[in-house]
Design an enzyme around this catalytic site. Structure first.
Site, short mmCIF file in Angstrom:
data_model
loop_
_atom_site.label_atom_id
_atom_site.label_comp_id
_atom_site.label_asym_id
_atom_site.label_seq_id
_atom_site.Cartn_x
_atom_site.Cartn_y
_atom_site.Cartn_z
N GLU A 1 -13.19 11.90 14.39
CA GLU A 1 -13.32 12.31 12.99
C GLU A 1 -14.66 12.39 12.25
O GLU A 1 -15.52 11.43 12.86
CB GLU A 1 -12.54 11.23 12.07
N GLY B 1 -35.36 6.18 2.39
CA GLY B 1 -34.59 5.31 1.30
C GLY B 1 -34.96 3.78 1.85
O GLY B 1 -35.73 3.43 2.53
N PHE C 1 -30.18 14.61 6.64
CA PHE C 1 -30.48 13.28 6.81
C PHE C 1 -32.03 12.72 7.39
O PHE C 1 -32.28 12.12 8.16
CB PHE C 1 -29.61 13.07 8.17
N LYS D 1 -23.48 4.06 -0.85
CA LYS D 1 -23.94 5.26 -1.21
C LYS D 1 -22.97 6.12 -2.24
O LYS D 1 -22.26 5.26 -2.70
CB LYS D 1 -23.86 6.20 -0.04
N THR E 1 -12.42 5.50 15.72
CA THR E 1 -13.43 5.75 16.63
C THR E 1 -13.31 4.73 17.80
O THR E 1 -13.38 3.59 17.42
CB THR E 1 -14.85 5.42 15.83
N LYS F 1 0.85 -1.15 0.03
CA LYS F 1 0.18 0.02 0.03
C LYS F 1 0.88 1.39 0.20
O LYS F 1 0.69 2.29 -0.76
CB LYS F 1 -0.59 -0.04 1.27
N CYS G 1 -19.56 2.98 8.81
CA CYS G 1 -19.66 3.63 10.22
C CYS G 1 -21.00 3.33 11.08
O CYS G 1 -20.86 2.90 12.24
CB CYS G 1 -19.32 5.03 9.94
N ASN H 1 -23.08 9.72 15.42
CA ASN H 1 -23.43 9.00 14.54
C ASN H 1 -24.80 8.29 14.81
O ASN H 1 -25.57 7.73 13.93
CB ASN H 1 -22.17 7.61 14.33
C1 UGA Z 1 -20.90 8.73 8.52
C2 UGA Z 1 -21.07 10.21 9.21
O1 UGA Z 1 -22.25 10.90 8.41
C3 UGA Z 1 -19.84 11.06 9.19
O2 UGA Z 1 -19.97 12.13 10.07
C4 UGA Z 1 -18.77 10.02 10.13
O3 UGA Z 1 -17.77 10.85 10.17
C5 UGA Z 1 -18.59 8.63 9.42
O4 UGA Z 1 -19.88 8.05 9.34
C6 UGA Z 1 -17.69 8.07 10.37
O5 UGA Z 1 -18.07 7.55 11.45
O6 UGA Z 1 -16.63 7.63 10.00
P1 UGA Z 1 -20.54 7.78 6.01
O7 UGA Z 1 -20.85 6.77 6.58
O8 UGA Z 1 -19.37 8.27 5.00
O9 UGA Z 1 -20.35 8.90 7.21
O10 UGA Z 1 -21.62 8.15 5.26
P2 UGA Z 1 -23.03 9.13 5.22
O11 UGA Z 1 -23.21 10.15 4.37
O12 UGA Z 1 -23.33 9.43 6.80
O13 UGA Z 1 -24.11 8.05 4.90
C7 UGA Z 1 -24.44 6.85 5.72
C8 UGA Z 1 -25.76 6.19 5.07
O14 UGA Z 1 -26.80 6.79 5.46
C9 UGA Z 1 -25.80 5.73 3.48
O15 UGA Z 1 -25.92 4.47 3.32
C10 UGA Z 1 -26.65 6.72 3.04
O16 UGA Z 1 -27.27 6.52 1.89
C11 UGA Z 1 -27.46 6.84 4.25
N1 UGA Z 1 -28.33 8.04 4.38
C12 UGA Z 1 -28.15 9.21 4.48
C13 UGA Z 1 -29.73 8.07 4.41
O17 UGA Z 1 -30.33 6.86 3.91
N2 UGA Z 1 -30.64 9.14 4.38
C14 UGA Z 1 -30.11 10.17 4.36
O18 UGA Z 1 -30.89 11.19 4.68
C15 UGA Z 1 -28.81 10.10 4.71
#
Ligand code: UGA
Length: 446
Positions: A149, A251, A247, A318, A121, A35, A258, A206
């Site tokens: 983070e 869906g 959020f 996503k 985390t 890597k 996470c 989270n």
């Molecule tokens: C999430 C958090 O948003 C971050 O702040 C955090 O740092 C991260 O976890 C972590 O702990 O490392 P992430 O998992 O990358 O980030 O993605 P998100 O954009 O939060 O989406 C998570 C899931 O929720 C996806 O499957 C998305 O499709 C779903 N989602 C999100 C919904 O179904 N509806 C929404 O309104 C928003």
């Protein structure tokens, strides 16, 4: 400032690169030799918009380097960040094996005062354990900081360079001052607190976001039965500043590395102190069920799925990521195969990662284009809201399918877009859009 980031996963790599971008001297360390060699050549192991460009730029400028030599990097740094993984154990608890190993490695490498920062985390109390490990193995002074983070995959660079807030958990004034200085170029919203609160802020954030998603998904399921439109409901709720509009997108539920991991871990953290986190348990249960709405809608429109061809759009959990960990598509495709359907799947970039989860890859037809997955299908299910799917020519799509059944797991299409098509259209929590098609309820009997 001279910084070391240990672990080149999402958190470590993106954070390291972004801190070099704002002028620090950064070394990213990983024990994975291949890597590191790839990173030195500019090959990025993850898909993350904007990351590759920043790696090139800052490597060229001499501010960013990659190494497997943890000892030298720690010795040359003022601040050392722990960014290794904390995967779930079968119990749901976070596995701290890698964090504890890195704490030992840092202790043995230290040659003077260091600030040791945990970005991984970790359950409440872990930084105290790290402190104990280091103080047992090193005679040198050090301070411990928890800086959780909050970056999201797919927008990680933007989130890191423009965070909503930075949380700094430490008992040391000296370390707090250094950390505030380091983060000042990123935001003015910097909160200094004690270590255990910082650790808890990450899990609570989270868990709360996951709760918002499961809440709106349950509202969507009720909307379907009472004839309301969840997108309007969410919009109306979101105008209330106390609720906020983010959020609340209904869906097929959350996935990724996470939310599933951290919700389970927090349930376990509570359980360890004899507290049953009932609300969060329900959030997880609702999320696990939500993805199967796709199967119910397919059964409703096609009847028995045996021998039916089902196209799948979107495999990543996503958009804008090739990460398929805990992606709803995994359970959905496995269920479709169990029910005897023929599956044709497409994702703009996540297919190679997704295929690894299938022992017999030939079970699924892996398609090169979105249209190929839809061609001659009895139904098409949109599982990830990639912009490519939003911009598709719906009339053309209508023409290539065997039966015009479109199941939209992310509510991406509008009434206007569908108006010139003959789709039998199902989305999540928007029942009135289903009545668009003149062919409604006619397909199952074909
Ligand atoms: C999430 C958090 O948003 C971050 O702040 C955090 O740092 C991260 O976890 C972590 O702990 O490392 P992430 O998992 O990358 O980030 O993605 P998100 O954009 O939060 O989406 C998570 C899931 O929720 C996806 O499957 C998305 O499709 C779903 N989602 C999100 C919904 O179904 N509806 C929404 O309104 C928003």
């Amino acid at each position: 400032m001279k910084l070391t980031f240990i672990g080149t996963g999402y958190v470590g790599l993106v954070s390291g690169v972004c801190f070099s971008e704002i002028g620090n001297q950064v070394t990213c360390v990983d024990k994975d030799f291949d890597k590191i060699e790839k990173l030195k050549k500019g090959e990025v192991p993850i898909y993350e918009p904007g990351l590759q460009e920043l790696i090139f730029k800052n490597t060229e400028l001499g501010r960013l380097s990659f190494t497997t030599n943890l000892t030298r990097s720690v010795q040359e740094s003022d601040v050392v960040f722990i960014c290794v993984g904390t995967p779930s154990l079968p119990s749901g608890e976070a596995n701290l094996e890698y964090v504890e190993q890195v704490a030992q490695d840092i202790a043995l490498a230290m040659n003077g005062y260091k600030i040791v920062v945990t970005k991984s985390t970790v359950p409440v109390g872990t930084n105290d354990k790290i402190k104990k490990i280091i103080s047992q193995l090193s005679p040198h002074p050090f301070d411990i900081v928890s800086t959780p983070e909050f970056l999201r995959e797919g927008s990680a660079v933007k989130d890191t360079l423009h965070p909503d807030r930075v949380i700094i958990g430490t008992a040391s004034e000296r370390a707090a001052a250094t950390m505030v200085e380091l983060h000042k170029p990123l935001t003015e919203e910097i909160m200094v607190t004690e270590v255990r609160s910082a650790e808890m802020i990450k899990y609570a954030s989270n868990a709360f976001l996951a709760t918002k998603i499961s809440f709106i998904n349950e509202i969507a399921n009720i909307c379907e039965k009472v004839g309301a439109d969840v997108t309007h409901v969410a919009q109306g709720m979101g105008y209330d500043k106390r609720i906020g509009s983010s959020f609340l997108q209904a869906g097929i539920g959350y996935g990724g590395s996470c939310f599933p991991k951290d919700t389970h871990a927090l349930i376990q953290i509570a359980g360890n102190v004899d507290y049953e986190f009932k609300l969060l348990k329900s959030v997880v249960e609702v999320n696990n069920d939500q993805r199967f709405n796709i199967i119910s809608k397919l059964n409703h429109s096609l009847g028995n799925l045996q021998g039916k061809t089902v196209g799948i759009w979107g495999l990543a959990f996503k958009p804008n990521t090739d990460d398929v960990r805990e992606a709803p598509a995994l359970d959905i495709i496995k269920t479709l195969l169990q029910e005897g359907a023929v599956v044709k799947a497409y994702d703009p970039i996540a297919t190679p990662n997704f295929r690894r989860f299938f022992r017999d890859e030939s079970d699924v037809e892996w398609c090169e284009t979105a249209m190929e997955a839809a061609e001659s299908s009895d139904a098409l299910c949109l599982l990830t809201d990639w912009s490519e799917f939003k911009e598709v020519d719906l009339k053309e799509l209508n023409g290539v399918m065997k039966q015009p059944v479109l199941i939209d797991g992310r509510n991406v299409y509008s009434r206007e877009q569908l108006s010139d098509t003959t789709f039998q259209y199902y989305s999540i929590g928007r029942p009135e859009l289903e009545s668009l098609s003149p062919f409604r309820n006619s397909v199952a009997s074909d």
